[in-house]
Scaffold this motif. Structure first.
Motif, mmCIF file in Angstrom:
data_model
loop_
_atom_site.group_PDB
_atom_site.id
_atom_site.type_symbol
_atom_site.label_atom_id
_atom_site.label_comp_id
_atom_site.label_asym_id
_atom_site.label_seq_id
_atom_site.Cartn_x
_atom_site.Cartn_y
_atom_site.Cartn_z
ATOM 1 N N PHE A 122 0.833 -1.203 0.000
ATOM 2 C CA PHE A 122 0.000 0.000 0.000
ATOM 3 C C PHE A 122 0.870 1.257 0.000
ATOM 4 C CE2 PHE A 122 -3.652 -2.617 1.109
ATOM 5 C CZ PHE A 122 -4.722 -1.890 0.593
ATOM 6 N N LEU A 123 1.895 1.275 0.840
ATOM 7 C CA LEU A 123 2.747 2.456 0.922
ATOM 8 C C LEU A 123 3.502 2.685 -0.387
ATOM 9 C CD1 LEU A 123 4.197 2.001 4.525
ATOM 10 C CD2 LEU A 123 2.316 3.490 3.802
ATOM 11 N N LEU A 124 4.062 1.628 -0.953
ATOM 12 C CA LEU A 124 4.791 1.767 -2.214
ATOM 13 C C LEU A 124 3.850 2.114 -3.366
ATOM 14 C CD1 LEU A 124 7.276 -1.190 -1.762
ATOM 15 C CD2 LEU A 124 7.882 1.226 -1.943
ATOM 16 N N GLN A 125 2.651 1.537 -3.363
ATOM 17 C CA GLN A 125 1.669 1.871 -4.391
ATOM 18 C C GLN A 125 1.373 3.363 -4.366
ATOM 19 O OE1 GLN A 125 0.292 -0.420 -6.490
ATOM 20 N NE2 GLN A 125 -1.769 0.206 -7.041
ATOM 21 N N LEU A 159 -5.466 7.902 -4.493
ATOM 22 C CA LEU A 159 -6.574 7.182 -3.857
ATOM 23 C C LEU A 159 -7.283 6.278 -4.852
ATOM 24 C CD1 LEU A 159 -8.092 9.921 -1.533
ATOM 25 C CD2 LEU A 159 -7.095 7.736 -0.828
ATOM 26 N N LEU A 160 -7.475 6.764 -6.064
ATOM 27 C CA LEU A 160 -8.147 5.935 -7.063
ATOM 28 C C LEU A 160 -7.356 4.659 -7.339
ATOM 29 C CD1 LEU A 160 -10.178 7.006 -10.045
ATOM 30 C CD2 LEU A 160 -8.359 5.383 -10.483
ATOM 31 N N LEU A 161 -6.029 4.760 -7.416
ATOM 32 C CA LEU A 161 -5.209 3.576 -7.673
ATOM 33 C C LEU A 161 -5.088 2.690 -6.438
ATOM 34 C CD1 LEU A 161 -2.377 5.065 -9.906
ATOM 35 C CD2 LEU A 161 -4.413 3.806 -10.610
ATOM 36 N N ALA A 185 -1.329 2.236 -17.081
ATOM 37 C CA ALA A 185 -0.908 3.326 -17.960
ATOM 38 C C ALA A 185 -2.110 4.085 -18.511
ATOM 39 C CB ALA A 185 -0.059 2.775 -19.106
ATOM 40 N N VAL A 186 -3.161 3.373 -18.900
ATOM 41 C CA VAL A 186 -4.345 4.035 -19.473
ATOM 42 C C VAL A 186 -5.058 4.868 -18.420
ATOM 43 C CG1 VAL A 186 -6.630 3.589 -20.419
ATOM 44 C CG2 VAL A 186 -4.658 2.377 -21.345
ATOM 45 N N VAL A 187 -5.210 4.338 -17.202
ATOM 46 C CA VAL A 187 -5.895 5.088 -16.149
ATOM 47 C C VAL A 187 -5.093 6.345 -15.786
ATOM 48 C CG1 VAL A 187 -6.650 5.027 -13.746
ATOM 49 C CG2 VAL A 187 -7.097 3.075 -15.239
ATOM 50 N N ILE A 188 -3.778 6.214 -15.674
ATOM 51 C CA ILE A 188 -2.940 7.379 -15.367
ATOM 52 C C ILE A 188 -2.987 8.389 -16.519
ATOM 53 C CG2 ILE A 188 -0.539 8.106 -15.054
ATOM 54 C CD1 ILE A 188 -0.141 5.472 -13.477
#
Length: 572
Positions: free
Chosen positions: A128-131, A154-156, A393-396
């Motif tokens: 979670f922290l690295l994400q 938050l979304l990711l 990649a698409v969401v970002i």
């Protein structure tokens, strides 16, 4: 002296300046978001290393945990990944029970000082922290306002294809590896792009899960190709060659160190390539139980085919990004800089569909695979996972397009709404996980309650399945493994992600010979499949051996009817 003057007098780049710059950049915020998301979706209880009952709800969790316990209690050997009591002839490596070898080595060494029952809760917290941190850094390439980047994080953090893995396959919660690879691959072209991030990431990925290695290696190859073809050249060819040799050598060494090469007989697979491919609409079709507002669409194999759902917030972003591009096509102009990365992402996406192409659960085509290539493709059988780099990649990219298309007053509200929808709509899924992980239990549940089992655990040093398999097809496999671990018995009745084909065939041939001759090892307890019951009944000695069904499990206990004296030597 005034504080401002003192700060101005300090040379740029000192440790204090770096820390202050990090704080000014709200570097603490992703850590706070990651911790909050972990406590909300996972809870504090599983973080405690002594608490392991939360691992009892899923077969894969049981595989990870029991594989770790057997490995923890074995003496060190060479290579360090050897785990002979877990699998016997079928497998001798920690790699194939998926307990995240990178951590298994560290915590096995630490266990000699501090008792460690499980480290998977700490792993989930670290993920979670690295994400959050890596998503923050990646979004910062194009989005500067802290609020917008926070909403994107938050979304990711609440992406269903990320959270769903916590309740299924713990190693695959490490999707921060994908974000790290994207972060490295999207470095500015005019910056000095060092090789060391790839040198660290690829060997580490190989000791987390082989699927992450394949994803990261594809993105590294795309980045290497871009740097090799830069005009004018920004990196000397000799440096690129050294980088490639170093990464390949270190990654191969990590795989060997982790036990990947301990299957000389070839890898036996269950379901082959194509069984776990991603549906063409997988990212937009909800997982059952993971969307409050959208009705789930059941796919042929929901365990993987629909496991890449981006969430309702992700769908909102994709819709907004579509509008942004339709009204201002020039927004896509900068995408040409990342053409090689795009090809790598596309290649992984196509691989994720497998050769069994379907849309909304309806088959479109079955593409032939040459027999010579079939083993290589079967090694990638859960191919739906290879969509993750493209999905991230698409969401970002959608976040970036929304940010660039509209004024901050509008764009950050769209990102806020997307994040809020994502958290609320996925609540049925992550709240269900959290409630299960927090439930109180006195002990691991087991169906083996007859006093026979503990008595047999004291009497026998080895526990075998007839016929040996190495993958779960017995309803009591986890209970039997727990019994063996508790009593220090070596066993081949294990759950392995991959099995040595040659070793399994040899073990089955030896088992057939033993059954035909009635030559059952006196120090071994046998768990029988119904298919061999008739042959065992005909060959065993009923005056010496016990053949019975106990707690719904067929058992052969050689010499059970004879007096027993406990052996002095420890179990292997």
């Amino acid at each position: 002296m005034r504080a401002g003057a003192g700060q101005a007098a300090r040379p740029a780049g000192t440790e204090g300046e770096v820390i202050r710059g990090w704080l000014r950049d709200h570097g603490w915020l992703p850590l706070l978001l990651g911790m909050a998301a972990c406590l909300a979706a996972f809870g504090p209880k599983p973080l405690w290393p002594a608490h392991d009952l939360w691992l009892s709800g899923n077969p894969d969790h049981g595989m990870h945990w029991l594989g770790w316990l057997f490995f923890r209690d074995q003496p060190w050997a060479w290579p360090p990944s050897r785990n002979p009591a877990y699998g016997l002839e079928l497998s001798s490596s920690i790699f194939f029970s998926d307990p995240i070898p990178l951590l298994a080595f560290a915590f096995k060494a630490l266990h000699r000082v501090v008792p460690i029952n499980q480290y998977f809760g700490l792993w989930v917290l670290a993920c979670f922290l690295l994400q959050a941190v890596l998503a923050w850094q990646l979004l910062g390439r194009w989005i500067q306002p802290a609020a917008s980047r926070a909403f994107g994080c938050l979304l990711l953090l609440f992406a269903p294809f990320f959270l769903w893995r916590i309740g299924l396959h713990l190693a695959l919660v490490g999707q921060w590896v994908v974000l790290a690879a994207l972060l490295i691959a999207t470095r500015p072209r005019d910056a000095r792009r060092h090789a060391w991030p790839w040198v660290l990431l690829l060997p580490a990925a190989s000791l987390i899960h082989a699927y992450f290695l394949a994803m990261a290696a594809t993105l590294w190859a795309a980045d290497l190709f871009v740097r090799a073809t830069d005009r004018p050249a920004t990196v000397r060819p000799a440096r690129l060659a050294v980088e490639a040799i170093a990464i390949l050598a270190l990654t191969a060494a990590a795989l060997a160190f982790g036990g990947f090469a301990l299957m000389p007989g070839g890898i036996a697979f269950g379901d082959g390539f194509g069984h776990y491919g991603m549906d063409l609409l997988g990212p937009v079709l909800p997982l059952p139980g993971w969307s409050f507002l959208l009705a789930p669409r059941l796919l042929p194999d929901q365990s993987e085919a629909g496991a890449n759902f981006v969430g309702l917030g992700g769908l909102l972003l994709l819709a907004a990004a579509t509008v942004a591009v339709a009204t201002r096509p020039a927004l896509l102009g900068g995408a040409r800089r990342h053409w090689a990365l795009g090809l790598g992402l596309l290649a992984l996406l196509v691989l994720s569909w497998s050769n069994h192409v379907s849309i909304a659960g309806h088959p479109l085509a079955v593409l032939p695979i040459p027999d010579a290539l079939r083993p290589a493709f079967d090694a990638l059988r859960a191919s739906a996972r290879f969509a993750w780099p493209a999905v991230y990649a698409v969401v970002i990219a959608a976040m970036v397009l929304v940010h660039r298309r509209w004024h901050y007053a509008i764009s950050h509200r769209i990102l806020f709404l997307a994040a809020a929808l994502q958290i609320a709509d996925t609540a049925p899924g992550w709240l269900s996980n959290r409630m299960f992980f927090a439930q109180p239990q006195a002990a691991w549940p087991t169906a083996l309650t007859d006093p026979f089992w503990d008595a047999a655990g004291i009497r026998y040093r080895v526990l075998r399945e007839l016929p040996p398999n190495g993958q779960p097809d017995h309803p009591r496999w986890r209970d039997v493994m727990l019994l063996a671990q508790r009593h220090g018995m070596a066993t081949d009745m294990v759950y392995l992600a991959r099995v040595d084909r040659g070793a399994r065939e040899a073990a089955r041939a030896e088992a057939r010979r033993r059954v035909a001759r009635g030559d059952f090892a006196p120090d071994t307890l046998y768990i029988l499949q119904p298919s061999v019951l008739g042959a065992v009944r005909a060959s065993h000695d009923p005056e010496r051996d016990l053949l019975a069904e106990i707690d719904g499990t067929l058992v052969l206990a050689p010499g059970w009817r004879r007096p027993f004296t406990a052996a002095a030597e420890p179990a292997p």
